[in-house]
Design an enzyme around this catalytic site. Structure first.
Site, PDB file in Angstrom:
ATOM      1  N   ASP A  37       0.870  -1.181   0.000  1.00 13.86           N
ATOM      2  CA  ASP A  37       0.000   0.000   0.000  1.00 13.86           C
ATOM      3  C   ASP A  37       0.903   1.226   0.000  1.00 13.86           C
ATOM      4  O   ASP A  37       1.396   1.656   1.036  1.00 13.86           O
ATOM      5  CB  ASP A  37      -0.899  -0.019   1.235  1.00 13.86           C
ATOM      6  N   GLU A  90      32.193   5.584   4.861  1.00 14.30           N
ATOM      7  CA  GLU A  90      32.619   5.236   6.219  1.00 14.30           C
ATOM      8  C   GLU A  90      31.431   5.483   7.149  1.00 14.30           C
ATOM      9  O   GLU A  90      31.120   6.631   7.460  1.00 14.30           O
ATOM     10  CB  GLU A  90      33.809   6.104   6.648  1.00 14.30           C
ATOM     11  N   GLU A 147      29.626   5.819  10.449  1.00 17.06           N
ATOM     12  CA  GLU A 147      29.767   6.026  11.885  1.00 17.06           C
ATOM     13  C   GLU A 147      28.398   5.890  12.543  1.00 17.06           C
ATOM     14  O   GLU A 147      27.361   6.089  11.903  1.00 17.06           O
ATOM     15  CB  GLU A 147      30.362   7.406  12.165  1.00 17.06           C
ATOM     16  N   GLU A 179      35.191   5.421  17.419  1.00 10.67           N
ATOM     17  CA  GLU A 179      35.387   6.744  16.822  1.00 10.67           C
ATOM     18  C   GLU A 179      35.700   7.784  17.905  1.00 10.67           C
ATOM     19  O   GLU A 179      35.792   7.475  19.082  1.00 10.67           O
ATOM     20  CB  GLU A 179      34.164   7.151  15.999  1.00 10.67           C
ATOM     21  N   GLU A 181      32.726   2.917  14.114  1.00 16.89           N
ATOM     22  CA  GLU A 181      32.738   3.044  12.660  1.00 16.89           C
ATOM     23  C   GLU A 181      32.996   1.676  12.051  1.00 16.89           C
ATOM     24  O   GLU A 181      33.767   0.874  12.587  1.00 16.89           O
ATOM     25  CB  GLU A 181      33.820   4.022  12.202  1.00 16.89           C
ATOM     26  N   HIS A 228      31.550   9.902   5.670  1.00 21.46           N
ATOM     27  CA  HIS A 228      32.490  10.362   4.657  1.00 21.46           C
ATOM     28  C   HIS A 228      32.499   9.369   3.508  1.00 21.46           C
ATOM     29  O   HIS A 228      32.613   8.155   3.728  1.00 21.46           O
ATOM     30  CB  HIS A 228      33.894  10.495   5.241  1.00 21.46           C
ATOM     31  N   ARG A 253      41.334  17.478   6.711  1.00 15.25           N
ATOM     32  CA  ARG A 253      39.975  17.156   7.134  1.00 15.25           C
ATOM     33  C   ARG A 253      39.130  18.376   7.480  1.00 15.25           C
ATOM     34  O   ARG A 253      38.006  18.231   7.945  1.00 15.25           O
ATOM     35  CB  ARG A 253      40.037  16.167   8.304  1.00 15.25           C
ATOM     36  N   GLU A 300      37.596  12.110  -1.201  1.00 18.98           N
ATOM     37  CA  GLU A 300      36.677  11.866  -0.091  1.00 18.98           C
ATOM     38  C   GLU A 300      35.772  13.082   0.060  1.00 18.98           C
ATOM     39  O   GLU A 300      36.267  14.200   0.260  1.00 18.98           O
ATOM     40  CB  GLU A 300      37.455  11.634   1.203  1.00 18.98           C
ATOM     41  N   ARG A 329      33.235  14.830   2.380  1.00 16.08           N
ATOM     42  CA  ARG A 329      33.080  14.698   3.816  1.00 16.08           C
ATOM     43  C   ARG A 329      31.730  15.152   4.399  1.00 16.08           C
ATOM     44  O   ARG A 329      31.407  14.789   5.534  1.00 16.08           O
ATOM     45  CB  ARG A 329      34.219  15.460   4.517  1.00 16.08           C
TER      46      ARG A 329
END
Length: 471
Positions: free
Chosen positions: A54, A130, A132, A209, A217, A266, A340, A360, A362
């Site tokens: 549905d 990645e 987390e 982490e 992670e 990331h 970073r 990457e 982020r």
């Protein structure tokens, strides 16, 4: 794992399966399921699908007057459910009822269309998110006695105010501590063992982490767009169920704890030739990070559309509590190698390794719909390639520490600071998506997220009571 309809029937018989979970994803990204008897499976049903849905009861799907929908199993996603003997699960494509074809707002359909689009242009892409997450014993709202500046008591095995163990993790000091400080290694390993044994994952790493209370992670081997999105949904499903066995709650909420790091996803991205034999991001003769001119165009597209992408890859009100300076979450639209504090980072772990060259991105967090997120990243990257968008010079310093004037001089803009601001950006910059994202999906997505932001905007925050109740 099965790869054909015949394989599915053989799998069900050999494993004595009695029930099958048909699973699919709604527009915001939540996994849903319906369980049917395994005896309903035959070659015909695996060709036509199961008319069991549905659609009017699923967020972003259909209206009550056109609600009959069909779920078509994807054979290669059929697996055992290890915590439920006699049960298997399979991911499904969503179709309109009445033979009207594929449902255009099925998120997996958007991801499939993105893969077709890139193939037509001669490319294939690979993704390595990645994931987390936090593991909590329980979450309890308590506005009367805020702890560490928050309005929440997070009851977690590793919380710094916990008396459950001798070893505690201080705020922002949770990265890579060895047991017994890391008290959740056993649960994480059970999650990854389940993923490997029953769901066919190749796990590259799992660890605690940065954040204090129960943040972990899990990283799995990169794959193609649709397959990686399937794997994200499956990982979340497995993590929540394994944790529940231990009396824990896994959350992929971006920012559950004030004053500590939030939860990101990331995403590593590379574009290759269609046959997968040449990494177009790699140039061994390029002095800066061995990133090719093609790779720079990819970065240019991502930076150009970063503000609009935020509405898809950082899709909740809570996402913007994570995207603030000082917590390794990206805020500034710039690129660099190994940095970073930039939105786009070119990992620089190795030199002279073609297969490892990627970028990457982020900003994403795991509250995103991975089918839409990876498709949107691809479309931004290809827009950069097709228009030869130069990303400008890399910024090889901590952008958080630059003065506003210095950032202006370098032309560094900021990501949106709220979901509404991100949705404004998406509405004004969505042309690059339209080759894959149909207007029905985009309009529905924006409407859903506007409603979400409006609803949450109307609720007093617990800390507002703490600050203003006596005013």
């Amino acid at each position: 794992m099965p790869s054909t309809a015949e394989d599915v029937l053989k799998f069900l018989k050999e494993n004595n399966i009695k029930w099958v979970d048909l699973q699919f994803t709604d527009v915001p990204g939540r996994l849903h399921h319906i369980t049917i008897p395994a005896s309903d499976f035959d070659l015909e049903s695996l060709k036509t699908g199961f008319g069991k849905l549905d659609g009017s009861s699923i967020r972003g799907f259909t209206s009550i007057y056109e609600s009959d929908m069909v779920l078509l199993p994807v054979p290669e996603t059929m697996t055992l459910v290890p915590w439920s003997p006699g049960v298997a699960r399979v991911l499904c494509k969503v179709f309109w009822g009445g033979g009207k074809g594929r449902f255009e707002r099925d998120p997996r359909f958007i991801a499939e269309e993105a893969e077709k689009y890139q193939a037509e242009q001669g490319y294939t892409s690979f993704y390595g998110p990645e994931l987390e997450f936090f593991m909590f014993d329980k979450v309890k709202l308590d506005v009367s006695t805020p702890q560490s500046g928050t309005g929440y008591k997070i009851h977690a095995r590793e919380a710094p105010w916990s008396d459950s163990g001798t070893f505690v993790i201080r705020f922002k000091e949770g990265y890579y501590p060895a047991p017994p400080v890391d008290q959740l290694m056993d649960v994480r390993l059970e999650i990854v063992d389940t993923l490997v044994k029953y769901f066919g994952y190749t796990i590259e790493a799992t660890h605690h982490e940065v954040a204090t209370a129960g943040q972990g992670e899990i990283d799995f081997r990169f794959s193609t767009l649709v397959d990686t999105a399937d794997k994200v949904q499956t990982l979340k499903y497995v993590a929540k169920n394994v944790a529940a066995k231990h009396g824990l709650v896994v959350t992929f909420m971006p920012k559950p704890i004030y004053g500590d790091n939030g939860t990101g996803m990331h995403t590593h991205l590379s574009l290759w030739t269609k046959d997968g034999k040449k990494n177009l991001m790699y140039d061994p003769n390029e002095e800066y990070a061995e990133i090719s001119q093609f790779g720079r165009y990819v970065i240019g597209g991502l930076l150009t559309h970063a503000r609009a992408l935020s509405a898809i890859v950082s899709p909740t009100v809570n996402s913007y509590r994570r995207l603030i300076p000082g917590f390794e979450a990206p805020v500034y639209i710039a690129w660099s190698k190994g940095n970073r504090s930039a939105v786009v980072r070119v990992p620089a772990y190795y030199k002279g390794m073609e297969k490892a060259k990627r970028i990457e991105y982020r900003p994403p967090d795991p509250s995103t719909n991975p089918y839409l997120a990876f498709a949107a990243l691809l479309m931004a990257a290809l827009d950069g390639v097709n228009k030869k968008i130069d990303p400008g010079d890399p910024v090889d310093e901590n952008i958080y520490h630059l003065t506003p004037e210095k950032r202006r001089q370098l032309g560094i803009k900021e990501l949106p600071r709220s979901l509404n601001e991100a949705l404004d950006e998406l509405e004004s910059d969505k042309e690059f998506l339209k080759s894959v994202f149909n207007s029905s999906l985009l309009d529905t997505y924006i409407d859903l997220k506007r409603d979400e932001a409006r609803s949450l905007q109307g609720y007093p925050h617990p800390m507002e009571l703490y600050y203003y109740l006596d005013s």
